[in-house]
Write a protein that holds these residues in place. Sequence first.
Motif, PDB file in Angstrom:
ATOM      1  N   MET A   1       0.837  -1.205   0.000  1.00  0.00           N
ATOM      2  CA  MET A   1       0.000   0.000   0.000  1.00  0.00           C
ATOM      3  C   MET A   1       0.870   1.252   0.000  1.00  0.00           C
ATOM      4  O   MET A   1       1.887   1.306   0.673  1.00  0.00           O
ATOM      5  CB  MET A   1      -0.914   0.011   1.232  1.00  0.00           C
ATOM      6  CG  MET A   1      -1.778   1.259   1.339  1.00  0.00           C
ATOM      7  SD  MET A   1      -2.946   1.218   2.726  1.00  0.00           S
ATOM      8  CE  MET A   1      -1.826   1.327   4.126  1.00  0.00           C
ATOM      9  N   LEU A   2       0.437   2.255  -0.745  1.00  0.00           N
ATOM     10  CA  LEU A   2       1.068   3.564  -0.765  1.00  0.00           C
ATOM     11  C   LEU A   2       0.072   4.569  -0.195  1.00  0.00           C
ATOM     12  O   LEU A   2      -1.141   4.377  -0.290  1.00  0.00           O
ATOM     13  CB  LEU A   2       1.447   3.940  -2.192  1.00  0.00           C
ATOM     14  CG  LEU A   2       2.281   5.211  -2.404  1.00  0.00           C
ATOM     15  CD1 LEU A   2       3.636   5.092  -1.707  1.00  0.00           C
ATOM     16  CD2 LEU A   2       2.484   5.472  -3.900  1.00  0.00           C
ATOM     17  N   ILE A   3       0.582   5.631   0.421  1.00  0.00           N
ATOM     18  CA  ILE A   3      -0.278   6.640   1.042  1.00  0.00           C
ATOM     19  C   ILE A   3       0.054   8.011   0.476  1.00  0.00           C
ATOM     20  O   ILE A   3       1.223   8.388   0.392  1.00  0.00           O
ATOM     21  CB  ILE A   3      -0.101   6.650   2.573  1.00  0.00           C
ATOM     22  CG1 ILE A   3      -0.563   5.308   3.158  1.00  0.00           C
ATOM     23  CG2 ILE A   3      -0.888   7.800   3.205  1.00  0.00           C
ATOM     24  CD1 ILE A   3      -0.342   5.175   4.653  1.00  0.00           C
TER      25      ILE A   3
ATOM     26  N   LEU B   1      11.103  -0.357  -5.457  1.00  0.00           N
ATOM     27  CA  LEU B   1       9.867   0.402  -5.326  1.00  0.00           C
ATOM     28  C   LEU B   1       8.994  -0.151  -4.204  1.00  0.00           C
ATOM     29  O   LEU B   1       8.420   0.611  -3.414  1.00  0.00           O
ATOM     30  CB  LEU B   1       9.093   0.381  -6.649  1.00  0.00           C
ATOM     31  CG  LEU B   1       7.768   1.158  -6.666  1.00  0.00           C
ATOM     32  CD1 LEU B   1       7.981   2.622  -6.305  1.00  0.00           C
ATOM     33  CD2 LEU B   1       7.113   1.038  -8.040  1.00  0.00           C
ATOM     34  N   GLU B   2       8.911  -1.464  -4.105  1.00  0.00           N
ATOM     35  CA  GLU B   2       8.082  -2.070  -3.059  1.00  0.00           C
ATOM     36  C   GLU B   2       8.573  -1.680  -1.677  1.00  0.00           C
ATOM     37  O   GLU B   2       7.776  -1.451  -0.761  1.00  0.00           O
ATOM     38  CB  GLU B   2       8.077  -3.590  -3.205  1.00  0.00           C
ATOM     39  CG  GLU B   2       7.386  -4.097  -4.464  1.00  0.00           C
ATOM     40  CD  GLU B   2       8.266  -3.986  -5.704  1.00  0.00           C
ATOM     41  OE1 GLU B   2       9.464  -3.615  -5.581  1.00  0.00           O
ATOM     42  OE2 GLU B   2       7.754  -4.274  -6.807  1.00  0.00           O
ATOM     43  N   ARG B   3       9.892  -1.613  -1.502  1.00  0.00           N
ATOM     44  CA  ARG B   3      10.448  -1.235  -0.208  1.00  0.00           C
ATOM     45  C   ARG B   3      10.123   0.228   0.116  1.00  0.00           C
ATOM     46  O   ARG B   3       9.818   0.553   1.269  1.00  0.00           O
ATOM     47  CB  ARG B   3      11.960  -1.475  -0.195  1.00  0.00           C
ATOM     48  CG  ARG B   3      12.650  -1.099   1.111  1.00  0.00           C
ATOM     49  CD  ARG B   3      12.065  -1.841   2.303  1.00  0.00           C
ATOM     50  NE  ARG B   3      12.203  -3.274   2.163  1.00  0.00           N
ATOM     51  CZ  ARG B   3      13.282  -3.956   2.547  1.00  0.00           C
ATOM     52  NH1 ARG B   3      14.311  -3.322   3.096  1.00  0.00           N
ATOM     53  NH2 ARG B   3      13.330  -5.267   2.402  1.00  0.00           N
ATOM     54  N   LEU B   4      10.205   1.108  -0.870  1.00  0.00           N
ATOM     55  CA  LEU B   4       9.873   2.504  -0.620  1.00  0.00           C
ATOM     56  C   LEU B   4       8.404   2.643  -0.238  1.00  0.00           C
ATOM     57  O   LEU B   4       8.060   3.411   0.663  1.00  0.00           O
ATOM     58  CB  LEU B   4      10.200   3.363  -1.841  1.00  0.00           C
ATOM     59  CG  LEU B   4      10.027   4.866  -1.600  1.00  0.00           C
ATOM     60  CD1 LEU B   4      11.196   5.650  -2.179  1.00  0.00           C
ATOM     61  CD2 LEU B   4       8.722   5.402  -2.173  1.00  0.00           C
TER      62      LEU B   4
ATOM     63  N   ALA C   1       4.849   2.812   6.548  1.00  0.00           N
ATOM     64  CA  ALA C   1       5.174   2.626   7.965  1.00  0.00           C
ATOM     65  C   ALA C   1       5.483   3.963   8.633  1.00  0.00           C
ATOM     66  O   ALA C   1       5.069   4.219   9.773  1.00  0.00           O
ATOM     67  CB  ALA C   1       6.360   1.669   8.104  1.00  0.00           C
ATOM     68  N   ASN C   2       6.199   4.827   7.917  1.00  0.00           N
ATOM     69  CA  ASN C   2       6.519   6.146   8.467  1.00  0.00           C
ATOM     70  C   ASN C   2       5.252   6.963   8.716  1.00  0.00           C
ATOM     71  O   ASN C   2       5.121   7.644   9.740  1.00  0.00           O
ATOM     72  CB  ASN C   2       7.429   6.907   7.505  1.00  0.00           C
ATOM     73  CG  ASN C   2       8.775   6.236   7.318  1.00  0.00           C
ATOM     74  OD1 ASN C   2       9.177   5.376   8.109  1.00  0.00           O
ATOM     75  ND2 ASN C   2       9.486   6.624   6.267  1.00  0.00           N
TER      76      ASN C   2
END
Length: 259
Positions: A1-3, A239-242, A248-249
């Motif tokens: 997921m991206l925010i 990209l997945e790690r970013l 998480a941040n």
Amino acid sequence: MLIDSHCHLDRLDLTAHDGSLDNALNAARERGVGKFLCIGVDAANAPVVKQLAEQYDDVWCSVGIHPLDLTRNDPTDLAWLLEALEHPRVAAIGETGLDYHYEPDMAQAQQDSFRYHLQAAATTGKPVIIHTREAREDTLTMLREADLPNAGVLHCFTEDWDMARAALDLGYYISLSGIVTFRNADALRDVARRIPADRLLVETDSPYLAPVPHRGKPNEPQFVCEVAAFLAELRGEQLERLWENTTANFHRLFPLTAV
């Protein structure tokens, strides 16, 4: 997921989505964007962003007074802000801060407003979303004086590494927008490479500042994917790690949203 950690959903140009905010949000969701932080900019739109956060489970909001909106609002104070922050979907304070680029004559009024936002943060424990432009020393001085335990984020960051490092030392996060993709943003790209992985956020600031290859078009939340992809390549990260790290941040900084 991206925010998308900073967007103005009440101001989006929805022409490309048949005038439907649902369609714009669904376009982002289909690309993996799982949450949106809708930002308050003045007293008038505080009820609007709260209503959007109530309407959509994946939308949260902030409330506050943007430094460039001070002259266009009824006077507000700490009591107003504390009451507005009681809403359960309000995850943050702001955006607030200092901007001497457009209204240097409003410096004192901006500082007074920024100060009571920081006081609200000290009282409530909610993080602060900070807009700063051509006000580096005053911004850092006020952040040092506030000494907030939960700090906040310098959003849409465009300053140099010295300011980023000073903010990081104070416990703040740094959020990058589509500006980092602009051709003339070499200095910002240098900052982007150096931000620790556990202190980086990504945002659109939509409907403003669409990233390349959408520059010149209305920005929208789904384009946070372009910002993230650019940053991953720039930083030499998967990209997945970013995506994982910035999500998480976000949840660490805005704990109310971690549900």
